[in-house]
Design a protein around this motif. Structure first.
Motif, mmCIF file in Angstrom:
data_model
loop_
_atom_site.group_PDB
_atom_site.id
_atom_site.type_symbol
_atom_site.label_atom_id
_atom_site.label_comp_id
_atom_site.label_asym_id
_atom_site.label_seq_id
_atom_site.Cartn_x
_atom_site.Cartn_y
_atom_site.Cartn_z
ATOM 1 N N ALA A 1 0.828 -1.208 0.000
ATOM 2 C CA ALA A 1 0.000 0.000 0.000
ATOM 3 C C ALA A 1 0.861 1.257 0.000
ATOM 4 N N GLY A 2 2.098 1.136 0.453
ATOM 5 C CA GLY A 2 2.989 2.276 0.513
ATOM 6 C C GLY A 2 3.610 2.635 -0.816
ATOM 7 N N VAL A 3 3.256 1.893 -1.881
ATOM 8 C CA VAL A 3 3.830 2.230 -3.191
ATOM 9 C C VAL A 3 2.814 2.142 -4.325
ATOM 10 N N TYR A 4 1.866 1.205 -4.288
ATOM 11 C CA TYR A 4 0.891 1.080 -5.376
ATOM 12 C C TYR A 4 -0.228 2.097 -5.189
ATOM 13 N N PRO A 5 -0.461 2.979 -6.168
ATOM 14 C CA PRO A 5 -1.499 4.005 -6.016
ATOM 15 C C PRO A 5 -2.900 3.449 -5.792
ATOM 16 N N ALA A 6 -3.181 2.265 -6.320
ATOM 17 C CA ALA A 6 -4.539 1.722 -6.226
ATOM 18 C C ALA A 6 -4.848 1.121 -4.864
ATOM 19 N N LEU A 7 -3.846 0.857 -4.045
ATOM 20 C CA LEU A 7 -4.050 0.091 -2.811
ATOM 21 C C LEU A 7 -4.180 0.982 -1.586
ATOM 22 N N LYS A 8 -5.079 0.578 -0.698
ATOM 23 C CA LYS A 8 -5.217 1.150 0.630
ATOM 24 C C LYS A 8 -5.364 0.000 1.628
ATOM 25 N N LEU A 9 -5.074 0.263 2.900
ATOM 26 C CA LEU A 9 -5.196 -0.755 3.941
ATOM 27 C C LEU A 9 -6.461 -0.529 4.749
ATOM 28 N N GLY A 10 -7.295 -1.568 4.830
ATOM 29 C CA GLY A 10 -8.446 -1.527 5.717
ATOM 30 C C GLY A 10 -8.005 -1.669 7.165
ATOM 31 N N PRO A 11 -8.841 -1.270 8.116
ATOM 32 C CA PRO A 11 -8.472 -1.327 9.535
ATOM 33 C C PRO A 11 -8.416 -2.760 10.061
ATOM 34 N N ALA A 12 -7.977 -2.879 11.304
ATOM 35 C CA ALA A 12 -7.944 -4.190 11.965
ATOM 36 C C ALA A 12 -9.319 -4.844 11.852
ATOM 37 N N TRP A 13 -9.342 -6.089 11.417
ATOM 38 C CA TRP A 13 -10.581 -6.726 10.987
ATOM 39 C C TRP A 13 -10.908 -7.947 11.839
ATOM 40 N N TRP A 14 -12.183 -8.063 12.194
ATOM 41 C CA TRP A 14 -12.797 -9.263 12.729
ATOM 42 C C TRP A 14 -12.164 -9.680 14.048
ATOM 43 N N PHE A 15 -11.328 -10.710 14.038
ATOM 44 C CA PHE A 15 -10.724 -11.202 15.274
ATOM 45 C C PHE A 15 -9.757 -10.171 15.867
ATOM 46 N N HIS A 16 -9.344 -9.204 15.071
ATOM 47 C CA HIS A 16 -8.402 -8.179 15.537
ATOM 48 C C HIS A 16 -9.090 -6.838 15.766
ATOM 49 N N ASP A 17 -10.425 -6.832 15.702
ATOM 50 C CA ASP A 17 -11.197 -5.620 15.983
ATOM 51 C C ASP A 17 -11.318 -5.482 17.497
ATOM 52 N N SER A 18 -10.232 -5.046 18.099
ATOM 53 C CA SER A 18 -10.111 -4.954 19.557
ATOM 54 C C SER A 18 -9.119 -3.845 19.864
ATOM 55 N N PRO A 19 -9.088 -3.342 21.095
ATOM 56 C CA PRO A 19 -8.082 -2.313 21.407
ATOM 57 C C PRO A 19 -6.659 -2.749 21.093
ATOM 58 N N GLU A 20 -6.314 -3.983 21.463
ATOM 59 C CA GLU A 20 -4.964 -4.471 21.196
ATOM 60 C C GLU A 20 -4.717 -4.621 19.704
ATOM 61 N N GLY A 21 -5.713 -5.159 18.975
ATOM 62 C CA GLY A 21 -5.555 -5.353 17.536
ATOM 63 C C GLY A 21 -5.429 -4.040 16.788
#
Length: 508
Positions: free
Chosen positions: A411-431
């Protein structure tokens, strides 16, 4: 400032990114003479951020104060549009909070509570518990199982802030809590549209399959209600040969579009028509839940031959995998053409238990994370469309080991890519904290897309967004304390992460 540093050091140099811990909060309450009847939603005053050289203990609460009342943008989720269309009272507390929530019943099932006892319906219509109070009592008896989990966090917030319950949920309080919630659910100000407005939701996206007629979205649009509820295009049932009823689904796709889905060209045209139809009801994104992130970029001739084999019901696992891979690239090309943001949610072994799947169907808590490759898997797609600046592809993962190694560098180089947030099992304060720590150094903040709650649990949406805002504010405060960010920049970023990036990325 030195005193603040010392106090923070005493609280633990490696303390949590948002709070010192529930035990510490309880101690502070006792020290102030406050009787704690329940685990209350943590307060800003209870925060501890990791100390920097010159402190920064007041920065996180100040950042949070600037974003806590911003509207909620929920660009991806799974709430039922029927709720907003009909605006009827929610059912009893069990049907509202327990029966639909796989986060809840998977934990109880792991401790020996049968799904039937929790009211989860069977595919063959075999009897299950239907009495809401009985289900609720069973849940309350086992509520201790959720100690320390994000599910406990969301539920405590709902009990306290939505229903005004100030005592712990257990077997002895179950009936009182049930009666309180049941009575409130009958009130007009607890109906779906009223809660939508109370939650300060600016826009929410639901997710519908490619064959859905979107009648609930049509009803919402025609009702005159001003709440903004949009759909998203989820074509898994007509792109995954392993999806139950796949060949019949292709027939149905042809019927509703008037396209010949017996041919490769007609099949692709059917997708284009359905995507355009979804856009009529506000869709700005598509969503793709594939087992892997594999993509392919076959020639037109090779793709036609592969489709013909799949259409005949090929049992060749290599062909079925290749078809899914090709369809991710085809969907990316369509997004380039029609502007729908493309979300890829790979890496879940769906329906891991065949016995549970056969008895109860999909989404019953047996979707398990797997190792997921992105660098090799996505290369055919990226070779095709990865440099397109007007295309947005949002990547998610259940494999945290890929954050720093693969996803952030991509995501840090390809213009088309973005990163979604921490998902599902990692949708937590720690994740959420791990996500920021492992991606920011390479992808920065602006190659991410803010937060989305991705939930079926409508009443938990405010809690989820508030936790994300708190975690991000604490992370930004740490950067300020370490002199890696100016405080005015942190305030700007806090708003971007809480609100602006999601609207921009999802074109809302």
């Amino acid at each position: 400032m030195e005193g603040a540093d010392a106090e923070m050091d005493d609280a633990g140099r490696h303390g949590a990114a948002i709070v010192a811990g529930y035990g510490d909060c309880a101690r502070q309450l006792r020290d102030r003479g406050v009787r704690q009847t329940a685990v209350h939603w943590f307060e800003v005053s209870d925060w501890r951020v990791e100390p920097g050289r010159n402190g920064g203990s007041g920065v996180a609460p100040a950042l949070h104060a600037g974003v806590k009342d911003l509207p909620i943008v929920s660009p991806h989720g799974h709430t039922d549009p029927r709720w907003y269309a009909l605006n009827e009272p929610f059912p009893d507390p069990a049907q509202f909070l327990i029966v639909p929530d796989h986060y809840i019943f998977r934990m109880l099932f792991s401790q020996g509570v049968p799904l039937e006892k929790l009211g989860v319906p069977t595919l063959d219509g075999a009897p299950v518990e239907t009495d809401g109070r009985t289900i609720w009592r069973r849940f309350a008896e086992h509520y201790y199982l959720f100690r320390g989990t994000p599910t406990r966090l969301w539920l405590d917030h709902v009990f306290e802030h939505l229903f005004g319950i100030d005592e712990p949920l257990n077997a002895s309080t179950a009936d009182r809590c049930y009666d309180t919630i049941a009575a409130l659910l009958q009130r007009a100000d607890y109906r779906p549209r009223a809660l939508f407005e109370r939650f300060n939701i600016e826009v929410i996206a639901t997710t519908e399959g490619a064959l859905d007629d979107l009648k609930w979205h049509r009803m919402i649009r025609d009702s005159g209600w001003q709440g903004r509820v949009v759909t998203a295009y989820r074509p898994d049932a007509v792109v995954d040969p392993d999806f139950e009823g796949f060949l019949a689904n292709l027939d149905r796709l042809g019927e509703i579009t008037g396209c010949d889905t017996g041919t490769w060209a007609g099949y692709l045209e059917a997708h284009r028509k359905r995507r355009a139809y979804f856009k009529e009801f506000g869709a700005t994104s598509s969503d793709h839940g594939h087992p892997t992130a594999d993509t392919a970029n076959l020639s037109d001739t090779a793709a036609q031959e592969l489709f013909d084999s799949i259409r005949r019901g090929s049992e060749d696992e290599r062909e079925r995998k290749l078809f899914r891979a090709q369809m991710l690239t085809e969907m990316a090309k369509m997004s380039r053409d029609d502007g729908l943001v493309m979300q890829i949610h790979p890496g879940s072994w769906r329906n891991h238990s065949p016995a549970v799947f056969q008895k109860f169907g999909r989404d019953k808590g047996f979707d398990i994370p797997t190792r997921t490759d992105y660098v090799t898997a996505l290369k055919p797609l990226l070779d095709c469309v990865g440099l397109e600046r007007d295309l947005t592809i949002i990547l998610f993962t259940l494999d945290e080991t890929s954050y720093a190694r693969e996803l952030a560098p991509l995501a840090g180089v390809y213009p088309a890519l973005k990163l979604g947030p921490a998902w599902w099992f990692h949708d937590s304060p720690e994740g959420m904290r791990r996500f920021r720590e492992m991606t920011t150094e390479t992808a920065g903040f602006y190659n991410t897309v803010g937060f989305n709650d991705d939930t079926r649990a409508f009443p938990s949406i405010p809690a989820r967004h508030d936790v994300a805002r708190r975690v991000d504010c604490a992370f930004l405060a740490r950067l300020v304390a370490e002199h890696r960010l100016r405080e005015e920049e942190a305030h700007e970023l806090a708003r971007e992460l809480a609100y602006t990036l999601a609207k921009k990325a999802y074109r809302l």
